[in-house]
Design an enzyme around this catalytic site. Structure first.
Site, PDB file in Angstrom:
ATOM      1  CE  LYS A  38      -4.075  -1.994   0.257  1.00  0.00           C
ATOM      2  NZ  LYS A  38      -5.153  -1.787  -0.718  1.00  0.00           N
ATOM      3  CD  GLU A  48      -5.032  -2.882  -6.726  1.00  0.00           C
ATOM      4  OE1 GLU A  48      -6.017  -3.026  -5.987  1.00  0.00           O
ATOM      5  OE2 GLU A  48      -4.133  -3.742  -6.833  1.00  0.00           O
ATOM      6  CD  GLU A  73     -10.317  -2.151  -4.266  1.00  0.00           C
ATOM      7  OE1 GLU A  73     -10.585  -1.958  -3.061  1.00  0.00           O
ATOM      8  OE2 GLU A  73      -9.157  -2.293  -4.697  1.00  0.00           O
ATOM      9  CG  HIS A 108     -10.274  -6.321  -4.461  1.00  0.00           C
ATOM     10  ND1 HIS A 108     -11.313  -6.459  -3.554  1.00  0.00           N
ATOM     11  CD2 HIS A 108      -9.359  -5.520  -3.865  1.00  0.00           C
ATOM     12  CE1 HIS A 108     -11.032  -5.765  -2.464  1.00  0.00           C
ATOM     13  NE2 HIS A 108      -9.850  -5.195  -2.624  1.00  0.00           N
TER      14      HIS A 108
END
Length: 371
Positions: free
Chosen positions: A158, A214, A240, A290
């Site tokens: 992340k 992403e 997602e 996802h």
């Protein structure tokens, strides 16, 4: 094939230490599992996620009374009706009814769908990289080391929740430590503007250890995604939270993504999920589902991925990886599905081919108190 009984399992777990992404910290994990049983004793499991009091009331007051006495073979009508009340419950019901129909036919879910194309499916380790500790970077590195020791070679990290410089220090440390061993995807959770997203190019061009970038910018900004795809050194992934096939079509036509990431619990039902996977194949777009929120939906994504044709002739029968949550989350162990060196062996038994640990389910049952 009449529905006789529905048992619900609202699950709650408070984390020992909070962790999070650019959207904030998680202090607990929740999940809502349920079992549908027919008069003949055949059962199937479903899963959804939302605020537990909302789901509990929805099932007790509306979903259970509606489903009891209905025919399993009326699946399409039942799911369409429930979609009008709650999309995610409808998705879960579609899982349960799919499993029941497979068992009635004496088939695995994969056989019901036309058969597996491969016996194994790769998964990537998905991290929530941030903690409340000032030394969060070293904590993150230790977690990555642990997962790397378990044999994972693909991971998602992340970014976007700290300053660009702090995130850059984190990613630089990981690349330096695992260069040549691990491939990384970076997930910004739609945190950047186009200018900031493109600053990551300086890192991408220095290494070949990347998988994809992403959701770097807000999802509705199609023009930014199109421009980013033309300038970024990595494939762009996302989707997602997109719910409908036509929304994926719009993003694909706008040139937003190289890789789409539908979630089985976020789209309308498991059949729609599979249609979106096939849509990606028709459009020559890669698809990496996802599946962060639940073990059953993750398992359905793995089953669907095992049935999917390869993306490219050049890839042989290789398939894109499915997300695998490696953070503290006891729900992951509710099904006996364990990756070995980042690979899941797809079971061949009737239905989904595995059984829930009901003793553990009961131990995680939400007590109805406020959280």
């Amino acid at each position: 094939m009449i529905i006789k009984q529905i048992d619900t399992f609202p699950l709650f777990y408070r984390l020992k230490e909070p962790y999070g992404d650019a959207n904030g910290y998680k202090y607990y994990r929740t999940c809502y599992l349920f079992r549908i049983r027919t008069q003949s004793g055949i059962e199937g499991w479903g899963e959804c996620i939302d605020w537990l009091p909302t789901l509990e009331k929805g099932f007790r007051d509306r979903v259970i009374p509606f489903l009891l006495g209905k025919k399993v073979t009326d699946r399409a009508h039942l799911i369409t009706t429930i979609q009008k009340w709650h999309d995610r419950i409808a998705s879960g019901v579609s899982m349960a009814l799919t499993e029941i129909l497979a068992k009635i036919a004496g088939l695995s879910v994969c056989d019901l769908w036309g058969g597996k194309r491969r016996e194994v499916v790769p998964v990537y380790a998905s991290f929530q990289s941030y903690s409340e500790d000032n030394d969060w970077i070293n904590q993150s590195i230790k977690k990555v080391e642990t997962v790397a020791d378990a044999g994972f070679q693909k991971m998602k990290i992340k970014i976007g929740g700290k300053s660009f410089l702090e995130d850059a220090r984190h990613i630089s440390s990981l690349v330096k430590l695992f260069e040549g061993q691990i491939q990384f995807a970076l997930d910004a959770n739609q945190s950047y503007d186009l200018f900031t997203a493109l600053k990551w190019n300086a890192f991408f061009e220095k290494s070949s250890c990347w998988l994809w970038f992403e959701e770097p910018v807000p999802l509705q900004n199609h023009s930014a995604y199109s421009l980013l795809r033309s300038r970024c050194h990595l494939p762009i992934a996302g989707g997602e939270n997109i719910q409908k096939p036509n929304q994926f079509i719009a993003n694909i036509q706008a040139g937003s993504f190289d890789i789409i990431q539908p979630d089985p619990m976020h789209v309308m039902n498991i059949d729609t999920f599979r249609n979106i996977l096939q849509l990606a194949r028709y459009q020559k777009v890669r698809v990496s589902p996802h599946t962060y929120d639940g073990i059953l939906s993750r398992f359905y994504a793995i089953l669907a991925q095992s049935c999917l044709p390869a993306w490219s002739k050049m890839e042989g029968e290789e398939i894109e990886p499915v997300e695998w949550d490696v953070m503290e989350n006891p729900f992951t162990t509710l099904l006996p599905v364990d990756p070995i060196k980042g690979i899941i062996k797809v079971p061949s038994g009737v239905g989904i081919g595995v059984e829930f640990d009901e003793k553990q389910l009961e131990s995680l049952r939400w007590d109805g108190s406020s959280y």
